[in-house]
Design a protein around this motif. Structure first.
Motif, PDB file in Angstrom:
ATOM      1  N   MET A   1       0.920  -1.121   0.042  1.00 25.66           N
ATOM      2  CA  MET A   1       0.042   0.066  -0.040  1.00 25.66           C
ATOM      3  C   MET A   1       0.756   1.253   0.044  1.00 25.66           C
ATOM      4  N   HIS A 170       7.221   1.095   3.981  1.00 19.14           N
ATOM      5  CA  HIS A 170       5.970   0.480   4.291  1.00 19.14           C
ATOM      6  C   HIS A 170       5.930  -0.720   4.633  1.00 19.14           C
ATOM      7  N   HIS A 175       4.477  -3.179   7.952  1.00 18.71           N
ATOM      8  CA  HIS A 175       3.900  -4.428   8.219  1.00 18.71           C
ATOM      9  C   HIS A 175       4.912  -5.273   9.138  1.00 18.71           C
ATOM     10  N   GLU A 216      -4.445  -2.038   7.961  1.00 15.13           N
ATOM     11  CA  GLU A 216      -3.569  -0.945   7.317  1.00 15.13           C
ATOM     12  C   GLU A 216      -3.784   0.233   7.999  1.00 15.13           C
TER      13      GLU A 216
HETATM   14 FE   LIG Z   1       0.434  -2.534   3.214  1.00  8.06          FE
END
Ligand SMILES: [Fe+2]
Length: 300
Positions: A1, A170, A175, A216
């Protein structure tokens, strides 16, 4: 994302992600004109090298060693510094603890294979390289095998606060702390298991939507404050500065299922759980029980 950009100048000309062509093994990366890296040939060549290594890797191979440039190192350091203070103020205690367990370097990008090794020792999850965007089904079905598909490139130095695509900042800052936590590693796997058993593409889209708002962009209450758990928010300087000004609503499956989102834009609506445990139970129950005939008055 992607990191979320919200400045007015980007609206209407939001840069799309890189286009990757594979002509008989010759990998080319084309950046749209509004992309921050457009016209930077050295950046494009580095992206092509990273994409080719990912495409040519055999399943299960560790991520290739990437020689990051001075610009890459500057971007990593700058973003990590800015995020550090924001995390101390806004991140959930579970995130801060998991980030510490992950032990990411401050002054240079880590090698994805090293991050993956740390996570695998903790939860069995691996991070394996992907050249660019991957289909929703492909992404989730890898999660069912405890395999998180991750990019390795770093966003362009001209706009460290923004990436039109999910870059390695990201993936590993957002994550990574989720995947090193066993309860959350289990939830990621359950999301993958759900998609693997689903045939109905509209219900797969529903899983994506709940994953979006819960994983997210998830928020939790801690000690009377709203804290951030979501990977997208926690890897975005801009979103962390602005999330308190958004419309924050209570966790609600039907409301989430009917709430539109744009992964490239500032989120106008977020959902908060009463506690971390409540968010975990909510997602666990949904991923475990969702079936092809599940309906939540979803509008698509
Ligand atoms: Fe993501």
């Amino acid at each position: 994302m992607a990191d979320q950009s919200t400045d007015v100048t980007m609206r209407g000309r939001r840069p799309g992600p890189a286009l990757i062509d594979n002509n008989d093994g010759e990998i080319s990366v084309t950046l749209p004109e509004a992309h921050p890296g457009y016209g930077d040939q050295r950046y494009i060549e580095r992206r092509e090298w990273i994409a080719a290594a990912a495409i040519h890797a055999r399943p299960g191979d560790p991520a290739s060693h990437v020689v990051y440039s001075g610009d890459d190192r500057r971007v990593w350091q700058l973003v990590r510094e800015e995020l550090h203070d924001l995390h101390q103020r806004h991140a959930s205690s579970v995130y801060l603890e998991s980030l510490s367990t992950l032990g990411l370097p401050s002054h240079r990008p880590p090698q994805l294979r090293d991050v993956s090794d740390t996570i695998e020792k903790a939860t069995g999850f691996r991070m394996t390289p992907v050249a660019g965007s991957v289909s929703a089904r492909g992404f989730y079905e890898s999660l069912a095998d405890r395999n998180f598909r991750s990019t390795q490139y770093i966003r362009h130095v001209s706009r460290p606060g923004f990436s039109p695509e999910p870059d390695m900042i990201h993936e590993v800052v957002g994550h990574g702390p989720h995947l090193v936590n066993e309860r959350w590693a289990q939830l990621y796997q359950l999301a993958g298991d759900a998609v693997r058993r689903l045939q109905n593409s509209e219900v797969v889209e529903l899983v994506s939507r709940i994953f979006w708002f819960g994983v997210e962009c998830g928020l939790v209450r801690e000690g009377g404050e709203v804290k951030v758990w979501g990977a997208s928010l926690l890897s975005s300087v801009r979103e962390l500065r602005q999330f308190q000004n958004t419309d924050i609503r209570p966790l609600d499956l039907a409301a989430m299922a009917n709430q539109d989102y744009d992964s490239h834009a500032h989120q106008p609506v977020l959902f908060v759980a009463d506690s971390h445990a409540r968010l975990e139970d909510f997602l666990g129950e949904f991923f475990t029980t969702v079936e092809d005939d599940s309906t939540y008055a979803v509008k698509f």
